[in-house]
Structure formats: C-alpha cells, structure tokens
Motif scaffolding. Structure first.
Motif, PDB file in Angstrom:
ATOM      1  N   LYS A 111      14.327   1.960 -57.869  1.00 52.85           N
ATOM      2  CA  LYS A 111      13.131   2.523 -58.489  1.00 52.85           C
ATOM      3  C   LYS A 111      12.308   3.379 -57.518  1.00 52.85           C
ATOM      4  CE  LYS A 111      12.699  -1.136 -61.935  1.00 52.85           C
ATOM      5  NZ  LYS A 111      11.818  -2.167 -62.547  1.00 52.85           N
ATOM      6  N   ALA A 112      12.912   3.760 -56.407  1.00 52.81           N
ATOM      7  CA  ALA A 112      12.182   4.521 -55.385  1.00 52.81           C
ATOM      8  C   ALA A 112      11.750   5.894 -55.895  1.00 52.81           C
ATOM      9  CB  ALA A 112      13.052   4.677 -54.145  1.00 52.81           C
ATOM     10  N   ASP A 113      10.620   6.343 -55.388  1.00 53.59           N
ATOM     11  CA  ASP A 113      10.187   7.718 -55.657  1.00 53.59           C
ATOM     12  C   ASP A 113      10.903   8.689 -54.730  1.00 53.59           C
ATOM     13  OD1 ASP A 113       8.050   7.028 -57.571  1.00 53.59           O
ATOM     14  OD2 ASP A 113       7.085   6.132 -55.817  1.00 53.59           O
ATOM     15  N   ALA A 114      11.236   8.205 -53.528  1.00 52.74           N
ATOM     16  CA  ALA A 114      11.898   9.056 -52.539  1.00 52.74           C
ATOM     17  C   ALA A 114      12.760   8.194 -51.629  1.00 52.74           C
ATOM     18  CB  ALA A 114      10.875   9.826 -51.713  1.00 52.74           C
ATOM     19  N   VAL A 115      13.868   8.777 -51.158  1.00 50.10           N
ATOM     20  CA  VAL A 115      14.736   8.131 -50.174  1.00 50.10           C
ATOM     21  C   VAL A 115      14.830   9.063 -48.973  1.00 50.10           C
ATOM     22  CG1 VAL A 115      17.038   7.259 -49.654  1.00 50.10           C
ATOM     23  CG2 VAL A 115      16.059   6.894 -51.924  1.00 50.10           C
TER      24      VAL A 115
ATOM     25  N   HIS B 123      23.501  13.622 -54.688  1.00 55.26           N
ATOM     26  CA  HIS B 123      23.581  14.190 -56.039  1.00 55.26           C
ATOM     27  C   HIS B 123      23.104  13.173 -57.072  1.00 55.26           C
ATOM     28  CE1 HIS B 123      24.984  16.628 -59.368  1.00 55.26           C
ATOM     29  NE2 HIS B 123      25.706  15.610 -59.816  1.00 55.26           N
ATOM     30  N   LYS B 124      23.522  11.923 -56.918  1.00 57.60           N
ATOM     31  CA  LYS B 124      23.127  10.869 -57.848  1.00 57.60           C
ATOM     32  C   LYS B 124      21.618  10.625 -57.787  1.00 57.60           C
ATOM     33  CE  LYS B 124      25.584   8.380 -59.812  1.00 57.60           C
ATOM     34  NZ  LYS B 124      26.115   8.365 -61.206  1.00 57.60           N
ATOM     35  N   LEU B 125      21.066  10.624 -56.600  1.00 57.65           N
ATOM     36  CA  LEU B 125      19.625  10.441 -56.450  1.00 57.65           C
ATOM     37  C   LEU B 125      18.855  11.586 -57.108  1.00 57.65           C
ATOM     38  CD1 LEU B 125      19.517   9.228 -52.731  1.00 57.65           C
ATOM     39  CD2 LEU B 125      18.997   7.842 -54.749  1.00 57.65           C
ATOM     40  N   HIS B 126      19.344  12.805 -56.933  1.00 56.27           N
ATOM     41  CA  HIS B 126      18.704  13.953 -57.564  1.00 56.27           C
ATOM     42  C   HIS B 126      18.770  13.845 -59.090  1.00 56.27           C
ATOM     43  CE1 HIS B 126      19.051  16.761 -53.799  1.00 56.27           C
ATOM     44  NE2 HIS B 126      17.965  16.013 -53.783  1.00 56.27           N
ATOM     45  N   GLN B 127      19.888  13.353 -59.599  1.00 52.00           N
ATOM     46  CA  GLN B 127      20.021  13.165 -61.049  1.00 52.00           C
ATOM     47  C   GLN B 127      18.965  12.217 -61.588  1.00 52.00           C
ATOM     48  OE1 GLN B 127      24.164  11.933 -61.593  1.00 52.00           O
ATOM     49  NE2 GLN B 127      24.611  13.903 -62.571  1.00 52.00           N
ATOM     50  N   ARG B 128      18.571  11.249 -60.770  1.00 54.54           N
ATOM     51  CA  ARG B 128      17.569  10.270 -61.182  1.00 54.54           C
ATOM     52  C   ARG B 128      16.145  10.719 -60.838  1.00 54.54           C
ATOM     53  NH1 ARG B 128      20.041   4.848 -61.624  1.00 54.54           N
ATOM     54  NH2 ARG B 128      18.063   3.923 -60.968  1.00 54.54           N
ATOM     55  N   ASN B 129      16.014  11.986 -60.434  1.00 49.63           N
ATOM     56  CA  ASN B 129      14.712  12.559 -60.066  1.00 49.63           C
ATOM     57  C   ASN B 129      14.075  11.837 -58.885  1.00 49.63           C
ATOM     58  OD1 ASN B 129      14.687  14.564 -62.132  1.00 49.63           O
ATOM     59  ND2 ASN B 129      14.094  13.009 -63.622  1.00 49.63           N
ATOM     60  N   ILE B 130      14.914  11.345 -57.984  1.00 45.65           N
ATOM     61  CA  ILE B 130      14.442  10.739 -56.740  1.00 45.65           C
ATOM     62  C   ILE B 130      14.527  11.801 -55.654  1.00 45.65           C
ATOM     63  CG2 ILE B 130      14.877   8.964 -54.997  1.00 45.65           C
ATOM     64  CD1 ILE B 130      16.096   7.237 -57.206  1.00 45.65           C
ATOM     65  N   GLN B 131      13.424  12.061 -55.002  1.00 47.78           N
ATOM     66  CA  GLN B 131      13.423  13.079 -53.960  1.00 47.78           C
ATOM     67  C   GLN B 131      14.120  12.567 -52.705  1.00 47.78           C
ATOM     68  OE1 GLN B 131      10.486  15.945 -53.224  1.00 47.78           O
ATOM     69  NE2 GLN B 131       9.099  15.258 -54.844  1.00 47.78           N
TER      70      GLN B 131
ATOM     71  N   ASP C  44      19.719   1.447 -74.418  1.00 45.63           N
ATOM     72  CA  ASP C  44      19.631   2.761 -75.063  1.00 45.63           C
ATOM     73  C   ASP C  44      18.705   3.713 -74.303  1.00 45.63           C
ATOM     74  OD1 ASP C  44      19.696   1.162 -78.271  1.00 45.63           O
ATOM     75  OD2 ASP C  44      21.362   2.062 -77.155  1.00 45.63           O
ATOM     76  N   ILE C  45      18.696   3.569 -72.990  1.00 44.21           N
ATOM     77  CA  ILE C  45      17.948   4.508 -72.151  1.00 44.21           C
ATOM     78  C   ILE C  45      18.953   5.191 -71.250  1.00 44.21           C
ATOM     79  CG2 ILE C  45      16.137   4.749 -70.423  1.00 44.21           C
ATOM     80  CD1 ILE C  45      14.888   2.208 -71.511  1.00 44.21           C
ATOM     81  N   PHE C  46      19.004   6.509 -71.317  1.00 42.55           N
ATOM     82  CA  PHE C  46      20.013   7.238 -70.580  1.00 42.55           C
ATOM     83  C   PHE C  46      19.355   8.188 -69.594  1.00 42.55           C
ATOM     84  CE2 PHE C  46      23.593   5.915 -73.155  1.00 42.55           C
ATOM     85  CZ  PHE C  46      22.981   5.569 -74.370  1.00 42.55           C
ATOM     86  N   TYR C  47      20.064   8.395 -68.460  1.00 41.81           N
ATOM     87  CA  TYR C  47      19.594   9.375 -67.484  1.00 41.81           C
ATOM     88  C   TYR C  47      20.213  10.717 -67.806  1.00 41.81           C
ATOM     89  CZ  TYR C  47      17.502   5.788 -64.648  1.00 41.81           C
ATOM     90  OH  TYR C  47      16.709   4.777 -64.208  1.00 41.81           O
TER      91      TYR C  47
END
Length: 306
Positions: A82-86, A165-173, A303-306
């Motif tokens: 659930k991070a905002d940034a890594v 790429h996966k982190l970017h898909q999840r809108n994690i900076q 039923d929540i999709f990224y």
C-alpha cells in the motif's frame, strides 16, 4: 563488465559549469546573564510551591510517524503493498555493480580504491570524507566517465525492470536514491522509465577542459544519513504517508525511519549486518513481484481491478 550501449544524451549533467553557492549565516538569539537569572528565579518559585515547570514539547519532524516501533513481517508486507512510493538504492541493488569501484577500475586505480572502501566501512570516516578521498585518488575526467557509461553501461539486476513496471501500474512512485553518481544513475533511470526528477545522487564537477574538479557537496546524498534526509524531504514535498526503502547496505537500513519500512536486498552482495537485522530480507526481486501479484489476486476476488 557492463554490457554495451550508447546514449550520449544522458551525459548532459556532466557538462554543467561548476557553480559557487554562498551560504547565509544563521541567526542565533543572544541570551544575556539577566535572562538566565530571571529564568532561575522563576524555576525556584515553582519548586517552593511544589509544582513542576511545564516544559515545551519537542517538535517532531514533519515526516515523523505516530508509531515508530519495528513493524512485523506481515505489517511490513502490508506497508509495501500500500506504499505511496518505493525508493531503491542503486549500486548492488538496482544494478549489479558498485559504480565508484567500476569507475576506479576503468581509471586504473581499482585495487587502491577498494582498499580505501574497506577502511571506510570500518566507521573511521564520514561518508563525505570517504567519498572525497576516493575521488581524489580516482580523479576521473569528464571523458573517462562518458567512456565508462558508453562502453560498459551498468547491468540491471534481474527482475528490477518488471518490478518497477508493476509498481508504476499500481500508481506507486519509484525513486532512485544513491551515494553514487548522477550521470550513471541517469542511464539506469532511463532504462527503467523512471523520471530523471526522481533521482537523488551525487554530481561530479569538471573544469572547462574536462579535468576533475570535485563533487557537489550540497547534495543530501553527499553526507552521512543522507538517504534518510531525502526520504524526509519526499514526505514533506509530496505528502507521502507510506514510503518503503529497498537496498543492500547499512545506509539504506538506517533510512528507516523516516521510511516506514525497509527491505534488505542480497541478490548481488550479502551485507551480514543487513541480513541479520532486516525484518524482510530478499535475494531476488521475484519475491516482491509475487507479493504484488498475490495482492492483485485478492483485490480481483473483490471485483476490484488494477
């Protein structure tokens, strides 16, 4: 050795003209002897009345969390998901090599610099002093740095490209925080589609003829505890609530707090101290990818999709 690649546009930072920064003097409140006497008199009156003088509470940094206790492994995994940034260290984490060692070898002083690095790790020198000594021995020219990146570009660690790429898909900076050199990290960031504005690293300086002129000592990454200071800055600048730091070294581990979680990485080199103390220690980035994938599966069931 690095694999071959040519991206001359990445070297723009090497050609910046060295600049002079003037520091303003700090303002200190002058406390007179009469101030001290008055304060002592008031304190004595409080004591005679059997009361305690109320002391002002210490102001916490803007990035301090309400709970600084050590997170459990399950809590740390939750923070990562659930991070905002890594934030990633670069040398021996995102890439396989240590940038300064590769530069030293390229300039013909590899063994001497490696010995200096071993002595510096004993804790007798500050990070800035150790960096100053090693660069004074290497004295890389602008052309040598350019040739190193062009002829032997850094090799990405397996799985890092997919993870970013996966982190970017999840809108994690994603940020790169390195005690290495900005010119090398720029090349890495470009390969990973990370904005160059998300780089925090040291900048080499050169004279007009290309000779080595030092490094920018105003960068946060040029001082001890610099990575933690960068993370604190990110929280203040962007309002991030949860930041995770990933790296192989003690300086990465020391950045938590203000980072909310630390993940030790031993895929390229094992730092025994980090391996023993990190709550979550991994040897490949596939583990982090699996963690994100498992979270996506749980979300899909709802039923929540990224």
């Amino acid at each position: 050795m690095f694999a071959s690649s040519r991206k001359s546009s990445l070297f723009s930072s090497l050609f910046q003209t060295p600049h002079i920064i003037c520091r303003g003097s700090s303002r200190n409140r002058v406390i007179s002897g009469s101030d001290i006497a008055a304060s002592s008199k008031v304190s004595a009156q409080w004591t005679r009345l059997g009361l305690s003088e109320k002391k002002p509470q210490e102001q916490k940094p803007a990035y301090a969390t309400s709970d600084q206790r050590m997170a459990s492994l399950s809590e740390l995994k939750e923070i990562f998901r659930k991070a905002d940034a890594v934030c990633f260290d670069v040398d021996s984490t995102v890439i396989k090599e240590e940038g300064i060692d590769e530069l030293a070898k390229f300039c013909g002083v590899g063994d001497a610099v490696a010995e200096m690095t071993r002595r510096a790790m004993g804790g007798s020198l500050t990070f800035r002093a150790a960096l100053t000594e090693r660069l004074a021995l290497i004295r890389p020219t602008r052309e040598q740095v350019q040739a190193l990146i062009t002829e032997h570009p850094p090799r990405l660690t397996e799985g890092i490209k997919e993870l970013v790429h996966k982190l970017h898909q999840r809108n994690i900076q994603v940020f790169l925080i390195s005690g290495g050199f900005h010119s090398i990290v720029e090349h890495v960031a470009t390969q990973l589609d990370i904005p160059l504005t998300n780089i925090y690293a040291n900048r080499l300086k050169f004279y007009f003829n290309g000779e080595y002129a030092g490094f920018d000592e105003t960068q946060l990454t040029a001082e001890s505890g610099g990575k933690g200071k960068v993370i604190g800055l990110l929280k203040e600048k962007y309002g991030f609530r949860k930041i995770v730091m990933v790296g192989d070294g003690a300086t990465d581990m020391e950045a938590c707090p203000p980072a909310d979680g630390f993940i030790g990485f031993g895929g390229n080199v094992t730092r025994q101290q980090v391996k023993e103390k990190a709550k979550w220690y991994i040897t490949d980035f596939e583990e982090l990818l699996r963690e994100l994938d498992s979270d996506s599966i749980k979300m899909n069931h709802n039923d929540i999709f990224y």
